[in-house]
Motif scaffolding. Structure first.
Motif, PDB file in Angstrom:
ATOM      1  N   GLN A  26       0.063  -6.647   1.379  1.00  0.00           N
ATOM      2  CA  GLN A  26      -1.178  -6.901   0.665  1.00  0.00           C
ATOM      3  C   GLN A  26      -1.315  -8.344   0.191  1.00  0.00           C
ATOM      4  O   GLN A  26      -0.332  -8.973  -0.199  1.00  0.00           O
ATOM      5  N   THR A  73       0.823  -1.213   0.000  1.00  0.00           N
ATOM      6  CA  THR A  73       0.000   0.000   0.000  1.00  0.00           C
ATOM      7  C   THR A  73       0.858   1.265   0.000  1.00  0.00           C
ATOM      8  O   THR A  73       0.424   2.310  -0.479  1.00  0.00           O
ATOM      9  N   SER A  86      -4.617  -6.461  -3.677  1.00  0.00           N
ATOM     10  CA  SER A  86      -3.652  -5.369  -3.786  1.00  0.00           C
ATOM     11  C   SER A  86      -4.095  -4.339  -4.828  1.00  0.00           C
ATOM     12  O   SER A  86      -4.472  -4.681  -5.936  1.00  0.00           O
TER      13      SER A  86
END
Length: 125
Positions: A15, A8, A20
């Motif tokens: 993620q 992130t 994601s």
């Protein structure tokens, strides 16, 4: 080799592959680690297959993809596309993961890493 990290912030691997919204792409070789780009993977296609195909397509010519989690179907699809999926503990530093990969390349790389490295080298030649 081009290595994608599901993140992130671009600092930590944090993620799940399918969730994601971005992948940070680095070029990793025996001498250096170089940031290439951030890839946007935030679209939400309908259907599981479409979503996975989209995520894989956003990875472009990545050779390895690091994430915190990946389902069995997604893992098989990622592998079939020529990308090696790698799961790590949530919060691992991208910098540290890249350094470990580089150390493996320079020390005694496992066979899977040798194959990936040689494939990437022949692609860039």
């Amino acid at each position: 080799m081009n290595v994608a990290f599901a993140s992130t912030t671009g600092e930590k691997i944090d993620q799940h592959f399918g969730w994601s919204k971005s992948f940070y792409i680095y070029k990793v070789d025996k001498e250096k680690v170089e940031f290439l780009e951030v890839v946007d993977s935030s679209e939400e296609p309908e259907g599981e297959q479409e979503k996975l195909n989209y995520k894989i397509k956003t990875l472009g010519d990545a050779d390895i993809m690091y994430c915190t989690q990946i389902g069995p179907t997604a893992s098989k699809m990622v592998q079939a596309s020529g990308i090696h999926p790698a799961r790590v503990t949530e919060g691992e530093s991208i910098e540290e993961a890249a350094k470990k990969l580089q150390e493996m390349l320079n020390d005694n790389p496992p066979l899977w890493l040798q194959r990936i490295f040689h494939k990437a080298e022949s692609r860039s030649a």
